[in-house]
Scaffold this motif. Structure first.
Motif, PDB file in Angstrom:
ATOM      1  N   LEU A  14      42.686  44.210  46.207  1.00 29.37           N
ATOM      2  CA  LEU A  14      42.839  42.947  45.481  1.00 29.37           C
ATOM      3  C   LEU A  14      43.240  43.198  44.036  1.00 29.37           C
ATOM      4  N   TRP A  15      42.692  44.249  43.448  1.00 29.90           N
ATOM      5  CA  TRP A  15      43.088  44.599  42.082  1.00 29.90           C
ATOM      6  C   TRP A  15      44.588  44.900  42.027  1.00 29.90           C
ATOM      7  N   ALA A  16      45.069  45.644  43.011  1.00 35.05           N
ATOM      8  CA  ALA A  16      46.479  46.029  43.028  1.00 35.05           C
ATOM      9  C   ALA A  16      47.401  44.833  43.262  1.00 35.05           C
ATOM     10  N   VAL A  17      46.975  43.895  44.085  1.00 35.16           N
ATOM     11  CA  VAL A  17      47.827  42.769  44.452  1.00 35.16           C
ATOM     12  C   VAL A  17      47.657  41.585  43.501  1.00 35.16           C
ATOM     13  N   ALA A  18      46.406  41.282  43.148  1.00 28.91           N
ATOM     14  CA  ALA A  18      46.134  40.069  42.360  1.00 28.91           C
ATOM     15  C   ALA A  18      45.284  40.360  41.126  1.00 28.91           C
ATOM     16  N   GLY A  19      45.444  41.549  40.580  1.00 25.83           N
ATOM     17  CA  GLY A  19      44.634  41.944  39.424  1.00 25.83           C
ATOM     18  C   GLY A  19      44.855  41.085  38.195  1.00 25.83           C
ATOM     19  N   LEU A  20      46.074  40.697  37.938  1.00 22.79           N
ATOM     20  CA  LEU A  20      46.353  39.865  36.765  1.00 22.79           C
ATOM     21  C   LEU A  20      45.669  38.509  36.852  1.00 22.79           C
ATOM     22  N   PHE A  21      45.402  38.060  38.070  1.00 22.07           N
ATOM     23  CA  PHE A  21      44.781  36.758  38.271  1.00 22.07           C
ATOM     24  C   PHE A  21      43.287  36.861  38.536  1.00 22.07           C
ATOM     25  N   GLY A  22      42.730  38.075  38.473  1.00 21.19           N
ATOM     26  CA  GLY A  22      41.298  38.279  38.654  1.00 21.19           C
ATOM     27  C   GLY A  22      40.839  38.227  40.099  1.00 21.19           C
ATOM     28  N   GLY A  23      41.724  38.485  41.034  1.00 19.42           N
ATOM     29  CA  GLY A  23      41.375  38.424  42.453  1.00 19.42           C
ATOM     30  C   GLY A  23      40.208  39.318  42.830  1.00 19.42           C
ATOM     31  N   HIS A  24      40.178  40.520  42.282  1.00 19.68           N
ATOM     32  CA  HIS A  24      39.095  41.454  42.584  1.00 19.68           C
ATOM     33  C   HIS A  24      37.768  40.951  42.025  1.00 19.68           C
ATOM     34  N   ARG A  25      37.804  40.270  40.903  1.00 22.91           N
ATOM     35  CA  ARG A  25      36.569  39.726  40.328  1.00 22.91           C
ATOM     36  C   ARG A  25      36.073  38.511  41.113  1.00 22.91           C
ATOM     37  N   PHE A  26      37.003  37.685  41.610  1.00 28.19           N
ATOM     38  CA  PHE A  26      36.595  36.584  42.483  1.00 28.19           C
ATOM     39  C   PHE A  26      35.897  37.147  43.720  1.00 28.19           C
TER      40      PHE A  26
END
Length: 97
Positions: free
Chosen positions: A30-42
């Motif tokens: 998720l960090w690699a794909v959606a890191g800018l949008f905080g996907g890994h934190r969600f």
């Protein structure tokens, strides 16, 4: 050796934890794909920080780059807290590490 009822209680708690445990590989993906949008934190339940990353594009990329060094530790912390909560709910006291 634990009595049968105690062993079943521990197994039930372990099964509950396994169903909510987070995986570091998923967090990194998720960090690699959606890191800018905080996907890994969600994914890890950090909603406030996720929203901040979402609206600032990962702190203009700075938070996103820094997070690559902290994702694994955050997954371990989230899992440890979830496990402690579940074990306490089932009345199981684990020895301190």
């Amino acid at each position: 050796m634990l009595p049968e009822w105690e062993r079943l209680r521990v197994q039930r708690a372990e099964a509950e934890f396994a169903s909510v445990a987070k995986d570091a590989r998923v967090a990194f993906a998720l960090w690699a794909v959606a890191g800018l949008f905080g996907g890994h934190r969600f994914y890890l339940g950090d909603t406030a920080q996720s929203a901040a990353m979402l609206f600032t594009l990962g702190g203009l990329g700075v938070w996103t780059l820094a997070d690559v060094f902290f994702v694994r530790r955050r997954v371990r912390l989230v899992n440890a807290r979830r496990r402690a909560t579940i074990m306490a709910r089932h009345g199981i006291v684990e020895p301190a590490v």
